[in-house]
Write an enzyme that holds these catalytic residues in place. Structure first.
Site, PDB file in Angstrom:
ATOM      1  N   ASP A 205      59.310  27.991  51.362  1.00  0.00           N
ATOM      2  CA  ASP A 205      59.398  26.542  51.205  1.00  0.00           C
ATOM      3  C   ASP A 205      58.806  26.097  49.864  1.00  0.00           C
ATOM      4  OD1 ASP A 205      59.924  23.926  52.543  1.00  0.00           O
ATOM      5  OD2 ASP A 205      57.769  23.664  52.252  1.00  0.00           O
ATOM      6  N   GLU A 262      63.385  28.572  48.281  1.00  0.00           N
ATOM      7  CA  GLU A 262      63.839  27.187  48.141  1.00  0.00           C
ATOM      8  C   GLU A 262      63.129  26.643  46.914  1.00  0.00           C
ATOM      9  OE1 GLU A 262      63.545  22.665  49.738  1.00  0.00           O
ATOM     10  OE2 GLU A 262      61.843  23.988  49.588  1.00  0.00           O
TER      11      GLU A 262
HETATM   12  C1  GLC Z   1      60.982  21.605  51.719  1.00  0.00           C
HETATM   13  C2  GLC Z   1      61.567  21.454  53.102  1.00  0.00           C
HETATM   14  C3  GLC Z   1      61.457  20.034  53.498  1.00  0.00           C
HETATM   15  C4  GLC Z   1      60.004  19.651  53.529  1.00  0.00           C
HETATM   16  C5  GLC Z   1      59.312  19.961  52.210  1.00  0.00           C
HETATM   17  C6  GLC Z   1      57.822  19.954  52.354  1.00  0.00           C
HETATM   18  O1  GLC Z   1      61.693  20.924  50.759  1.00  0.00           O
HETATM   19  O2  GLC Z   1      62.866  21.946  53.120  1.00  0.00           O
HETATM   20  O3  GLC Z   1      62.066  19.769  54.731  1.00  0.00           O
HETATM   21  O4  GLC Z   1      59.873  18.286  53.795  1.00  0.00           O
HETATM   22  O5  GLC Z   1      59.643  21.230  51.735  1.00  0.00           O
HETATM   23  O6  GLC Z   1      57.370  21.068  53.052  1.00  0.00           O
END
Ligand code: GLC
Length: 554
Positions: A205, A262
């Site tokens: 994440d 991500e």
């Molecule tokens: C990422 C997740 C999202 C979340 C953020 C904070 O972007 O995909 O859903 O709100 O991180 O953890």
């Protein structure tokens, strides 16, 4: 194990499960592991190679579970560790791998360490695990710097003793201090904990956050918004060292574990740095997701991702929808350029044509699944689900709504519980609702719109032209065709406003082409082409209509 099995992640189709909204096995209105286990057959029939599960750890759910209170347990609303282990084993029996989600930038404010930090007070070792600072101004009443939360408002919260803590996301998501050895060790322990339980890898994440510039300087407009390594908390060069240690842990297992980052890093060259041979194996190419529905834009973003990833020996990772973005049928229901805005709030005010959006979405999916590399599907896209754009504001759950001062609806519209059966209470989301008696079943945690009946799994199942059948057919062909999966892509000449590509496997096998008509008028099929699959009906003269993709044996 053959080299092919070891490299499964280079050309896999991974299905994302947002567990709260996938299937509810105990009738409380929230999805859970029991519900997920009851739908494994659906995923196996769909033909996915792996499942990525959004955070299922104990959490106050202030940010849908991305506020983790305990990384090595399961939230009781979702099940328990024994159920999680049983689920992993059952998926493995069907040849499906399991990826979990790790959230390294922040904890929940209900994490034991954060409670200790609050209790221990300024200057304590407990506070060192987070980013506590004194405020600015004579009485420290101003935040320590000008950083803003990604959800809106200042990124700092003041605690009763007068100090402030950093939260790049919600106030219930305090950032952890990656300079602290215990933070590093604890995340490594979490990786091992789940790897030891059979999990095959992790989605990381906000993988481009975590490391902050020493001194936490203010962001200077026009200086720090260019992501060249000079931003005080995004994409800093030191983050790579974290991934080298994680990769070493993953590689110590047989077979090795895998990661997908991500990281919303717009420059594909900087994104590829996360994929160097001793770092993470894959990272989402979000530039494909945010491309306009225009031939040039799509092609450029596909080329850039492939070129930069190939330079570091990594496959590209394609995705069109996830739990953070407006579902792709609804983005594509707007003018072609609207695709560049990935949030519902970016496109909400633009006129929409849902039928056109779905037609384009089917075409976009066949384009994605024809590309070399890994593809991620988001739950419900196999039913053609649209974004739910009109959830009553009092039922919105995403912290974006509050933190934006009620100016942004946020991401709930793509998180509405799935419809499995058109005529069941909660469209069959609570899988035991009927047997438990409908009255015993709580409503789904977000309201489902009537249009979901049309998209319910059972309705899709009985219609051979449904999105579900298209996805199943596409995955079956992708698995069976020797030129698909890994390998390379060559662009072919094609009429203005269209894309034509040929695929060749690493072993040199070919015979597959795809034609994507992104123009506004029909185009002819190439001569001697046999249609393997089409995202929509061809014209009476066997032409490929606008907003349609065909897969061809050629
Ligand atoms: C990422 C997740 C999202 C979340 C953020 C904070 O972007 O995909 O859903 O709100 O991180 O953890």
């Amino acid at each position: 194990m053959s080299a092919h099995d070891l490299d499964w992640w280079r050309n896999a189709v991974v299905y994302q499960v947002y567990i709260r909204s996938f299937a509810d096995g105990n009738g409380d209105g929230t999805g859970d592991i029991a519900g997920l286990r009851s739908k494994l057959d659906h995923l196996a029939r769909l033909g996915v190679d792996a499942i990525w599960i959004n955070p299922w750890y104990p959490s106050p759910l202030a940010d849908g579970g991305y506020d983790v209170a305990d990384y090595r347990a399961i939230d009781p609303r979702f099940g328990d560790t024994a159920q999680a282990e049983a689920f992993v084993a059952e998926a493995h029996e069907r040849g499906i791998k399991i990826l979990l989600d790790i959230v390294p930038n922040h904890h929940s404010d209900e994490h034991e360490w954060f409670r200790e930090a609050l209790a221990a007070g300024p200057g304590s070792p407990e506070r060192e695990r987070y980013v506590f600072r004194d405020g600015r101004g004579p009485d420290g009443a101003q935040p320590p710097n000008n950083w803003e939360s990604m959800f809106g408002g200042p990124a700092w919260e003041r605690v009763p003793d007068g100090q402030w803590y950093l939260h790049l996301f919600d106030v219930k998501q305090p950032d952890v201090n990656w300079e602290h050895p215990e933070i590093r060790e604890d995340f490594e322990r979490t990786l091992r904990f789940w790897f030891d339980r059979g999990v095959d890898g992790f989605r990381v994440d906000v993988a481009n956050a975590m490391i902050k510039q020493p001194g936490l300087p203010d962001i200077e407009q026009g200086v720090n918004d260019v992501q060249d390594g000079g931003h005080p908390y995004l994409d800093r060069d030191d983050v790579h060292e974290v991934y080298r240690s994680w990769r070493a842990i993953g590689d110590s297992y047989d077979p090795p574990k895998v990661f997908v980052a991500e990281a919303w890093v717009p420059d594909p060259e900087r994104l590829a740095r996360y994929l160097r041979p001793d770092e993470l194996q894959t990272a989402f190419s979000f530039n494909f997701l945010t491309a306009a529905w225009l031939a040039d834009d799509l092609r450029r973003n596909i080329d850039d991702a492939i070129a930069e990833n190939t330079a570091v020996g990594a496959p590209a990772t394609w995705v069109l929808s996830n739990h953070d973005v407006c579902r792709h049928p609804s983005r594509l229901a707007r003018k072609p350029e609207a695709g560049r805005g990935w949030l519902l709030d970016d496109v909400l005010d633009l006129p929409a044509d849902p039928e056109l959006g779905l037609r384009r979405a089917r075409a976009a999916t066949l384009l994605m699944l024809a590309l070399p590399g890994t593809a991620y599907l988001y739950q419900g896209e196999e039913f053609g689900l649209p974004e739910v754009e009109d959830i009553p504001v009092e039922q919105l759950d995403d912290p974006t709504w509050e933190l934006s001062g009620h100016s942004k609806r946020g991401r709930d519209g793509c998180r509405v519980p799935l419809p499995w059966a058109a005529n069941e209470p909660s469209f069959g989301f609570s899988v035991n609702a009927r047997s438990a008696g409908a009255a015993l079943s709580d409503p789904a945690w977000l309201p489902q719109p009537e249009v979901f009946a049309r998209h319910a799994a059972d309705v899709q199942e009985s219609d051979p032209d449904s999105v579900l059948h298209l996805y199943r057919d596409a995955l079956a062909i992708r698995h069976a065709h020797p030129a698909l999966g890994g390998g390379t892509l060559t662009w072919l000449d094609s009429p203005e406003g269209t894309l034509a590509l040929a695929r060749t496997s690493n072993e040199g096998e070919s015979g597959f082409t795809a034609l994507v008509n992104v123009s506004s008028s029909p185009v002819s099929l190439p001569e001697d082409a046999e249609v393997l699959l089409a995202s929509g009906p061809l014209t009476a003269r066997d032409e490929v209509p606008a907003d349609t993709t065909v897969w061809l044996r050629q």
